[in-house]
Scaffold this active site. Structure first.
Site, mmCIF file in Angstrom:
data_model
loop_
_atom_site.group_PDB
_atom_site.id
_atom_site.type_symbol
_atom_site.label_atom_id
_atom_site.label_comp_id
_atom_site.label_asym_id
_atom_site.label_seq_id
_atom_site.Cartn_x
_atom_site.Cartn_y
_atom_site.Cartn_z
ATOM 1 N N LYS A 1 0.637 -1.316 0.037
ATOM 2 C CA LYS A 1 -0.033 0.456 -0.015
ATOM 3 C C LYS A 1 0.858 1.188 -0.453
ATOM 4 O O LYS A 1 0.686 2.361 -0.548
ATOM 5 C CB LYS A 1 -0.782 -0.400 0.662
ATOM 6 C CG LYS A 1 -0.336 0.018 2.034
ATOM 7 C CD LYS A 1 0.007 1.297 3.347
ATOM 8 C CE LYS A 1 0.365 1.412 4.601
ATOM 9 N NZ LYS A 1 0.472 2.812 4.963
ATOM 10 N N THR B 1 -4.412 5.421 3.552
ATOM 11 C CA THR B 1 -3.131 5.633 2.510
ATOM 12 C C THR B 1 -3.616 6.239 1.209
ATOM 13 O O THR B 1 -2.352 7.600 1.189
ATOM 14 C CB THR B 1 -2.044 4.429 2.837
ATOM 15 O OG1 THR B 1 -2.246 3.755 3.755
ATOM 16 C CG2 THR B 1 -0.538 5.306 2.232
#
Length: 334
Positions: free
Chosen positions: A193, A250
């Site tokens: 991620k 994120t």
């Protein structure tokens, strides 16, 4: 709270995330020792009860004691290991002589070692083979956690009984660890991620709009899923807090160091200038290379991660990498 033998916890790493986890564990009633490499952090925490270099403006429990001496951690009943991914090997090697056999070592860094292509659990297992490993990962900004804002994460441990002890030791109503046995899956989501967040930051920096960012996040999740399952992760873990949950956070906020780095790249700044102005680590910069080497070895297509790697390594400019992605052939979604 039920009785637990894990009353004395050490936290390795005096950055924002290590300090936030020290705050959580103190809130849970544990006796906390925070190890930091930087003497200015040690002094700030012990004298002013605030980590002014890395987490300014947030008061810390005065009972949290900081040190730069591994020997002072010898009595810890569990360790939260928050050293950055590319430094985890060296820090663990320094810590290992002071660890009692069987001490739980909870890995909280998100990344893959660039030099070896190994997960954090593999690195820690080599340097501290007598430790009992677990992984803590999920959608969590340090400032939110330190302030006591509601957060949920994954705590993965192959030993379910130990995992339950760890959850009990650090869990509080506003910091909720969900137990898993999928140690590999919990690490894959957190590592990949960060690379995808750089891509989403570039989209934001180029002002391509929310639709583009949503599409990139969704297609990035497919890359994460293919990569994770090839390395042995469970699909359910990748769809959970440490995978999809962390990706959503994120890729959706410039509080993320990785997304903000991508944003600066999208605006036209150079990687050297961005990194030179920062004291904190953007793990995705280093993880991208390791992800692409592993993906190539296993024949996994990851065009978004590859584009990010090409930009970071200087193989491609931002505009050329975007054009190459948009020129890819139309295909089936699955």
């Amino acid at each position: 709270m039920a009785d637990t033998p894990l009353s004395r916890i050490a936290v390795i790493g005096g950055g924002a995330w290590g300090t936030a986890l020290a705050s959580v564990a103190a809130r849970a009633g544990r006796k906390i020792t925070l190890w930091a490499r930087e003497e200015e952090v040690v002094a700030a925490v012990n004298k002013g009860h605030e980590n002014t270099p890395f987490l300014p403006g947030i008061a810390l429990d005065p009972a949290i004691r900081a040190t730069s001496d591994f020997a002072e951690l010898a009595g810890a009943e569990a360790i939260l290991h928050v050293a950055p991914a590319q430094h985890l090997r060296a820090v663990t090697a320094g810590l290992a002589p002071h660890l009692k056999s069987g001490t739980p070592l909870v890995l909280c860094a998100k990344g893959i070692e660039t030099a070896s292509g190994k997960l954090m659990s593999e690195v820690a297992g080599e340097e501290a083979p007598e430790a009992r490993l677990a992984v803590l990962s999920g959608p969590s900004f340090a400032a939110d956690v330190a302030r006591g804002l509601p957060t949920a994460v994954t705590l993965a441990c192959a030993d379910e009984a130990l995992g339950a002890q760890l959850v009990e030791a650090i869990g509080v109503p506003t910091f909720r660890p969900y137990l898993s046995t999928d140690v590999i899956g919990a690490q894959i989501g957190g590592a990949v991620k960060n690379v995808l967040a750089i891509a989403c930051g570039i989209v934001e920096g180029k002002a391509f709009g929310d639709s583009a960012r949503a599409a990139l996040t969704a297609r990035g999740f497919m890359e994460m899923s293919r990569f994770g399952e090839a390395l042995g992760a469970k699909p359910a873990t990748l769809k959970g807090l440490s995978g999809l949950g962390d990706l959503i956070l994120t890729c959706g906020s410039r509080q993320s160091r990785n997304m903000s780095l991508g944003f600066a790249l999208g605006e036209g700044k150079t990687l050297e200038d961005i990194l030179g102005a920062r004291s904190s680590v953007s793990e995705g910069v280093y993880t991208a290379e390791a992800v692409m080497r592993l993906a190539a070895a296993k024949g996994i297509g990851m065009p978004i991660c590859e584009a990010v790697h090409n930009i970071l390594s200087g193989k491609s400019g931002v505009d050329d990498a975007i054009a190459a992605l948009l020129a890819r052939p139309f295909t089936n979604e699955d």
